[in-house]
Structure formats: C-alpha cells, structure tokens
Design a protein around this motif. Structure first.
Motif, PDB file in Angstrom:
ATOM      1  N   LYS A   1     -12.769 -81.200   0.592  1.00  0.00           N
ATOM      2  CA  LYS A   1     -14.116 -80.651   0.710  1.00  0.00           C
ATOM      3  C   LYS A   1     -14.611 -80.286  -0.677  1.00  0.00           C
ATOM      4  N   ASP A   2     -15.902 -80.139  -0.794  1.00  0.00           N
ATOM      5  CA  ASP A   2     -16.485 -79.583  -2.005  1.00  0.00           C
ATOM      6  C   ASP A   2     -16.679 -78.085  -1.786  1.00  0.00           C
ATOM      7  N   ILE A   3     -16.694 -77.339  -2.856  1.00  0.00           N
ATOM      8  CA  ILE A   3     -16.925 -75.899  -2.751  1.00  0.00           C
ATOM      9  C   ILE A   3     -17.513 -75.413  -4.066  1.00  0.00           C
ATOM     10  N   ARG A   4     -18.419 -74.478  -3.981  1.00  0.00           N
ATOM     11  CA  ARG A   4     -19.020 -73.900  -5.184  1.00  0.00           C
ATOM     12  C   ARG A   4     -18.001 -72.998  -5.854  1.00  0.00           C
ATOM     13  N   ILE A   5     -17.872 -73.092  -7.176  1.00  0.00           N
ATOM     14  CA  ILE A   5     -16.870 -72.345  -7.943  1.00  0.00           C
ATOM     15  C   ILE A   5     -17.555 -71.420  -8.937  1.00  0.00           C
ATOM     16  N   TYR A   6     -17.124 -70.164  -8.915  1.00  0.00           N
ATOM     17  CA  TYR A   6     -17.629 -69.150  -9.836  1.00  0.00           C
ATOM     18  C   TYR A   6     -16.462 -68.662 -10.696  1.00  0.00           C
ATOM     19  N   PRO A   7     -16.387 -69.115 -11.957  1.00  0.00           N
ATOM     20  CA  PRO A   7     -15.228 -68.815 -12.799  1.00  0.00           C
ATOM     21  C   PRO A   7     -15.252 -67.397 -13.372  1.00  0.00           C
ATOM     22  N   GLY A   8     -14.110 -67.035 -13.958  1.00  0.00           N
ATOM     23  CA  GLY A   8     -13.998 -65.751 -14.634  1.00  0.00           C
ATOM     24  C   GLY A   8     -14.727 -65.699 -15.962  1.00  0.00           C
ATOM     25  N   HIS A   9     -15.071 -66.846 -16.501  1.00  0.00           N
ATOM     26  CA  HIS A   9     -15.843 -66.941 -17.752  1.00  0.00           C
ATOM     27  C   HIS A   9     -16.750 -68.154 -17.634  1.00  0.00           C
ATOM     28  N   GLY A  10     -17.966 -68.038 -18.125  1.00  0.00           N
ATOM     29  CA  GLY A  10     -18.861 -69.180 -18.171  1.00  0.00           C
ATOM     30  C   GLY A  10     -19.594 -69.437 -16.869  1.00  0.00           C
ATOM     31  N   PRO A  11     -20.311 -70.580 -16.821  1.00  0.00           N
ATOM     32  CA  PRO A  11     -21.221 -70.855 -15.691  1.00  0.00           C
ATOM     33  C   PRO A  11     -20.498 -71.347 -14.453  1.00  0.00           C
ATOM     34  N   ALA A  12     -21.218 -71.291 -13.342  1.00  0.00           N
ATOM     35  CA  ALA A  12     -20.708 -71.803 -12.073  1.00  0.00           C
ATOM     36  C   ALA A  12     -20.615 -73.324 -12.116  1.00  0.00           C
ATOM     37  N   THR A  13     -19.767 -73.847 -11.212  1.00  0.00           N
ATOM     38  CA  THR A  13     -19.602 -75.285 -11.099  1.00  0.00           C
ATOM     39  C   THR A  13     -19.234 -75.595  -9.647  1.00  0.00           C
ATOM     40  N   SER A  14     -18.650 -76.751  -9.404  1.00  0.00           N
ATOM     41  CA  SER A  14     -18.201 -77.093  -8.049  1.00  0.00           C
ATOM     42  C   SER A  14     -16.917 -77.896  -8.155  1.00  0.00           C
ATOM     43  N   LEU A  15     -16.171 -77.932  -7.066  1.00  0.00           N
ATOM     44  CA  LEU A  15     -14.902 -78.657  -7.090  1.00  0.00           C
ATOM     45  C   LEU A  15     -15.120 -80.138  -7.350  1.00  0.00           C
ATOM     46  N   ASN A  16     -16.088 -80.743  -6.687  1.00  0.00           N
ATOM     47  CA  ASN A  16     -16.320 -82.172  -6.915  1.00  0.00           C
ATOM     48  C   ASN A  16     -16.706 -82.461  -8.359  1.00  0.00           C
ATOM     49  N   SER A  17     -17.450 -81.555  -8.978  1.00  0.00           N
ATOM     50  CA  SER A  17     -17.837 -81.735 -10.378  1.00  0.00           C
ATOM     51  C   SER A  17     -16.638 -81.643 -11.315  1.00  0.00           C
ATOM     52  N   GLU A  18     -15.582 -80.959 -10.891  1.00  0.00           N
ATOM     53  CA  GLU A  18     -14.435 -80.706 -11.766  1.00  0.00           C
ATOM     54  C   GLU A  18     -13.250 -81.617 -11.505  1.00  0.00           C
ATOM     55  N   ARG A  19     -13.333 -82.485 -10.516  1.00  0.00           N
ATOM     56  CA  ARG A  19     -12.145 -83.282 -10.160  1.00  0.00           C
ATOM     57  C   ARG A  19     -11.629 -84.124 -11.324  1.00  0.00           C
ATOM     58  N   ASN A  20     -12.496 -84.821 -12.020  1.00  0.00           N
ATOM     59  CA  ASN A  20     -12.039 -85.639 -13.147  1.00  0.00           C
ATOM     60  C   ASN A  20     -11.485 -84.784 -14.271  1.00  0.00           C
ATOM     61  N   SER A  21     -12.155 -83.685 -14.553  1.00  0.00           N
ATOM     62  CA  SER A  21     -11.682 -82.776 -15.592  1.00  0.00           C
ATOM     63  C   SER A  21     -10.302 -82.231 -15.250  1.00  0.00           C
ATOM     64  N   LEU A  22     -10.113 -81.857 -13.993  1.00  0.00           N
ATOM     65  CA  LEU A  22      -8.819 -81.315 -13.578  1.00  0.00           C
ATOM     66  C   LEU A  22      -7.704 -82.355 -13.731  1.00  0.00           C
ATOM     67  N   LEU A  23      -7.998 -83.582 -13.387  1.00  0.00           N
ATOM     68  CA  LEU A  23      -6.977 -84.648 -13.566  1.00  0.00           C
ATOM     69  C   LEU A  23      -6.644 -84.821 -15.035  1.00  0.00           C
ATOM     70  N   ASN A  24      -7.660 -84.797 -15.877  1.00  0.00           N
ATOM     71  CA  ASN A  24      -7.411 -84.954 -17.316  1.00  0.00           C
ATOM     72  C   ASN A  24      -6.585 -83.803 -17.867  1.00  0.00           C
ATOM     73  N   TRP A  25      -6.905 -82.583 -17.436  1.00  0.00           N
ATOM     74  CA  TRP A  25      -6.137 -81.429 -17.912  1.00  0.00           C
ATOM     75  C   TRP A  25      -4.694 -81.494 -17.402  1.00  0.00           C
ATOM     76  N   LYS A  26      -4.512 -81.915 -16.182  1.00  0.00           N
ATOM     77  CA  LYS A  26      -3.147 -82.028 -15.649  1.00  0.00           C
ATOM     78  C   LYS A  26      -2.334 -83.007 -16.494  1.00  0.00           C
ATOM     79  N   ASN A  27      -2.912 -84.132 -16.850  1.00  0.00           N
ATOM     80  CA  ASN A  27      -2.199 -85.129 -17.661  1.00  0.00           C
ATOM     81  C   ASN A  27      -1.937 -84.634 -19.075  1.00  0.00           C
ATOM     82  N   TYR A  28      -2.781 -83.701 -19.535  1.00  0.00           N
ATOM     83  CA  TYR A  28      -2.624 -83.162 -20.883  1.00  0.00           C
ATOM     84  C   TYR A  28      -1.486 -82.147 -20.975  1.00  0.00           C
ATOM     85  N   LEU A  29      -1.264 -81.414 -19.882  1.00  0.00           N
ATOM     86  CA  LEU A  29      -0.265 -80.343 -19.899  1.00  0.00           C
ATOM     87  C   LEU A  29       1.153 -80.889 -20.100  1.00  0.00           C
TER      88      LEU A  29
END
Length: 197
Positions: free
Chosen positions: A169-197
C-alpha cells in the motif's frame, strides 16, 4: 485528522500534534517544544516517542509534568531517555509505557500502531495514526536515518527497509526532519540506500 508540525532546536526536529476525534497526540517533543505544545493542544492524551534520541525526547518530562500525560516509548530505546548517553544535558524522563515491537494501542477507538523498524536505534519505530505514518528517523524525503551512531545497526536497517518495502500500500509519511513524503515516492530511494549500506 488534523496535523500541526513545528521544527525544534538546532537539528530542526519535527514535533507533531495529531488530532483525531478531538484527541491530541504529541509525537517527539524535542528541544524547546513545551511552549509550542501548550499553545496548540486542547485535549492532549499521550506523548509518543518514535525513538530515544535526545533531539526527539528532550521535552518529554516537562510536557508530561505540565499536562499529566503518559509517555509511550519503544522499550529498547528507553535507556536513552533515562541515561542521557550522548551527554547533552537532557533532563531525563522515564516511559510510562514501554512499547513492544509492532504493538498497537486503542485510545477510545483511535488506533495507534508502533511499527518496529530498528537500525537507526535499537527500538526505532514509525507510528501509524489514521493511515498516516510518523517515521521518526527511519525514513526521510529521499533519505534514511544514519546507522553510524552508537547503538545503530546497518544490518537491522536493511531488514527494516525490506519490511516496509513489502507493504502493498501507499501511505503518507511524516519524518522526524524535513518535509512529508509517501512510501511510493520513497521506494526507489529506499532500495538504493539498502544497497549502499
């Protein structure tokens, strides 16, 4: 649901007040948050901590004392509230409710779910209220929480990223720092960060 947000302190840590059915939930009262919280609540019912870092819990005790509220904190991060492990002079606080991984609470019909996403801290959680996710320092807009701090774990962060990417599902995300986003908007970023770790 209505939402108020105010960045607090040098780290501009987002403090949120979420109002559902006339009940105010205070998420992460950071440095200097007390005055703003007092000016913006009418019927406060709880203080909710996404994790134990000082910039998110600095005003826990003061807000709790002034409003008579219980503090809900992931159990694996409670030591950070009590011990001030980073030595910044934070007033210690103590959780009234030690939240277990993925525990859900019912406040007179309002469901509050602590989704367990360790990595940034041992107990790091994202709090879901009324189909909105308050992600603390787990997910940001195009980024994730750091894993090079004491008590952080890159391996646990990888597992947490896998866990949320499995949500269908998609869900609106409100982070501890910076602007709001959504899960669908962050999926590619999350995959990239996972591969970076």
């Amino acid at each position: 649901m209505s939402l108020k947000v105010q960045p607090m302190g040098d780290y501009q840590t987002n403090c949120y007040i979420i109002t559902v059915d006339g009940k105010d939930f205070i998420i992460d009262p950071g440095v200097g948050a007390t005055r703003w919280v007092l000016q913006n609540v009418q019927n406060p019912v709880a203080i909710l901590n996404t994790h134990g870092h000082f910039d998110h819990v600095w005003s826990n005790k003061e807000v709790s004392d002034k409003l008579g509220l219980k503090i809900y904190t992931p159990e694996e991060d409670n030591f950070m509230l009590e011990k001030d492990p980073y030595g910044f002079g934070m007033t210690p606080s103590c959780a009234d409710v030690l939240v277990k991984p993925d525990e859900e609470f019912d406040f007179d019909g309002i469901k509050v779910k602590f989704h367990y996403f360790p990595g940034h801290t041992p107990g790091c959680s994202a709090i879901e209220i009324d189909s909105h996710l308050f992600s603390g320092d787990f997910i940001f807009n195009n980024s994730i929480g750091r894993t090079d701090f004491p008590f952080s774990s890159p391996e646990k962060m990888k597992k947490s990223i896998d866990k949320i990417l499995a949500w269908n599902k998609d869900i609106r995300i409100y982070p501890g720092h910076g602007p709001a986003t959504s899960l669908n908007s962050e999926r590619n970023s999350l995959l990239n960060w996972k591969n970076y770790l």
